[in-house]
Structure formats: C-alpha cells, structure tokens
Design an enzyme around this catalytic site. Structure first.
Site, PDB file in Angstrom:
ATOM      1  N   ASP A 101       0.834  -1.202   0.000  1.00 49.57           N
ATOM      2  CA  ASP A 101       0.000   0.000   0.000  1.00 49.57           C
ATOM      3  C   ASP A 101       0.868   1.252   0.000  1.00 49.57           C
ATOM      4  OD1 ASP A 101      -2.145  -1.697   0.316  1.00 49.57           O
ATOM      5  OD2 ASP A 101      -2.262  -1.404   2.487  1.00 49.57           O
TER       6      ASP A 101
HETATM    7  N1  URA Z   1      -1.265  -5.899   3.903  1.00 50.18           N
HETATM    8  C1  URA Z   1      -1.730  -4.637   3.903  1.00 50.18           C
HETATM    9  O1  URA Z   1      -2.772  -4.350   4.476  1.00 50.18           O
HETATM   10  N2  URA Z   1      -1.030  -3.708   3.243  1.00 50.18           N
HETATM   11  C2  URA Z   1       0.138  -3.954   2.614  1.00 50.18           C
HETATM   12  O2  URA Z   1       0.738  -3.042   2.044  1.00 50.18           O
HETATM   13  C3  URA Z   1       0.616  -5.278   2.636  1.00 50.18           C
HETATM   14  C4  URA Z   1      -0.100  -6.231   3.296  1.00 50.18           C
END
Ligand code: URA
Length: 229
Positions: A101
C-alpha cells in the site's frame, strides 16, 4: 531515459568512471550518432554501441527496495503520485512483484523476470511474508486468542505461520497476497494499523538496506527467496 555511462556500467562494460572515458573519447554511439558525456538513452529502445559493438544488458535482474511510505506500487506514469519506479533507476524494464500500500513501508521486489514474479505471487506457491505492525491500541489476550484461531476476512480465514505481540506492536507471518490483508485483518478485531512494514519475503530480509534505497539480489539472496517457503 538514463545516462549512457550508467547503462554501460550495468551492462558490465567497465566502471561508470571508465565508461565516461569511453564516451569522452567518442567511442560510444546511440542510434549511430556519437554521443557526449551526459547524454541519455533508453536501453530498451535505443541501440548503444561501444567501439561498434552493441551493448547487451544482463537479461534478468531482481532488485530489493526498501520502500518508504508515500510511494505507490505501480509502473503507470499517468498520475501525479510518486511511484516506486521513481526510486529504482535501472536501464532494464523492471516492475514490482506484488504490491505494498502507499502507506506501507518495507521490502518490495522488482524484476523483469516474469517467471520468477509468477512463482512468488501465484496463490498456489504463495510465499511467506513477514510484517511488523504498530496498532492504535495494545492487543488484549482475548483478541490474541481470536487472531490465533484464524480470523475470517472476506470469506477466507487468515492463517499465521507466526504471530508475536508486544503491547501494540505485532510481528506476523502470513502466506497471503490479498490486497490490504493485514489492515483488514486487524480491522476485523477492532484494531487500526498505524504503521506497517514488510520485513521479510520467504527468508529474504530487509536488514540494513536504508529507507528509499535498493540493491540487486545476489545468489545468496536468491537462495533465501527460493528456499524459504
Ligand atoms: N497488507 C496490507 O494491508 N497492506 C500492505 O501493504 C501489505 C499487506
């Protein structure tokens, strides 16, 4: 576009400094024209020759990046957001393996090797990933018990390979690649993720790679990626 001496060095011609000497001596051409120091080229499209011999780049590369927050995991350039591609400048056309993310930090792999990318992301072989999460509240014993039993997220239980908790800090390993999975998992038990860092993929760890920096994987790193399922 990259400076030509950088492309030459990546192709193993010589050190970047010595590649600059080749350019200064007029031995390097891009698309048939002698270039000068500082000129740029696109190694995926332009024909670069050194003393008449075309460059060949090492075909397959794999890179690890310590992704900072604020960067989107995409190769698309049609928006104003900063992307992980702004941090990794290599002549080869690499792309991220999986995603993190925008507000997640940590270990992200990039490659131009489709087979490897497929192996690391395909649900059938989904490799283990370790995350460090800082939550808005400490994890109670009751919540910890729930997590250990396996929490259902969108119709499927999230199972851990490991889970350790210290107040509001959690280290967990999962074999999951679903989008936002860690954040959703904690949401389901009433906790909010304030900071999320991916620290490990298979047995490959971030270790002391500085934030925002990247390096090419060595044979030893590749072994850790391939054996750590
Ligand atoms: N899980 C999440 O919620 N975000 C990420 O970036 C990776 C795994």
């Amino acid at each position: 576009m990259e400076r030509v001496q950088k492309i030459m060095a990546a192709a193993g011609i010589a050190s970047r400094r010595n590649c600059e000497h080749y350019i200064e001596q007029g031995l390097v051409k891009v698309n048939g024209k002698i270039i000068k120091l500082g000129d740029k080229a696109d190694a995926t499209k332009d024909v670069i020759t050194v003393e008449g011999t075309p460059l060949s780049l090492p075909d397959k590369i794999i890179i690890m990046l310590h992704k900072p927050t604020g960067y989107v995991t995409t190769v698309r350039e049609d928006h104003d957001m900063k992307t992980v591609m702004d941090l990794v400048k290599v002549p080869q056309k690499v792309y991220p393996i999986g995603r993190l993310d925008k507000n997640t930090e940590g270990l992200l792999l990039l490659t131009n090797d489709g087979e490897l990318a497929n192996r690391l992301t395909h649900p059938r072989y989904e490799v283990k990933k370790e995350y460090y999460a800082v939550l808005d509240k400490p994890v109670s014993q009751q919540t910890l018990d729930k997590l250990r039993k396996g929490v259902d997220v969108e119709g499927r239980k999230v199972q851990f390979t490991s889970l350790s908790v210290l107040k509001n800090q959690v280290t967990l390993s999962i074999h999951e690649g679903r989008k936002h999975i860690v954040r959703k998992l904690f949401e389901k038990v009433g906790l909010q993720v304030k900071r999320l860092v991916r620290t490990k993929i298979a047995e490959l760890e971030l270790r002391d790679l500085p934030l925002g920096q990247w390096r090419e994987l060595k044979a030893e790193d590749l072994r850790k990626l391939q054996t750590g399922r």
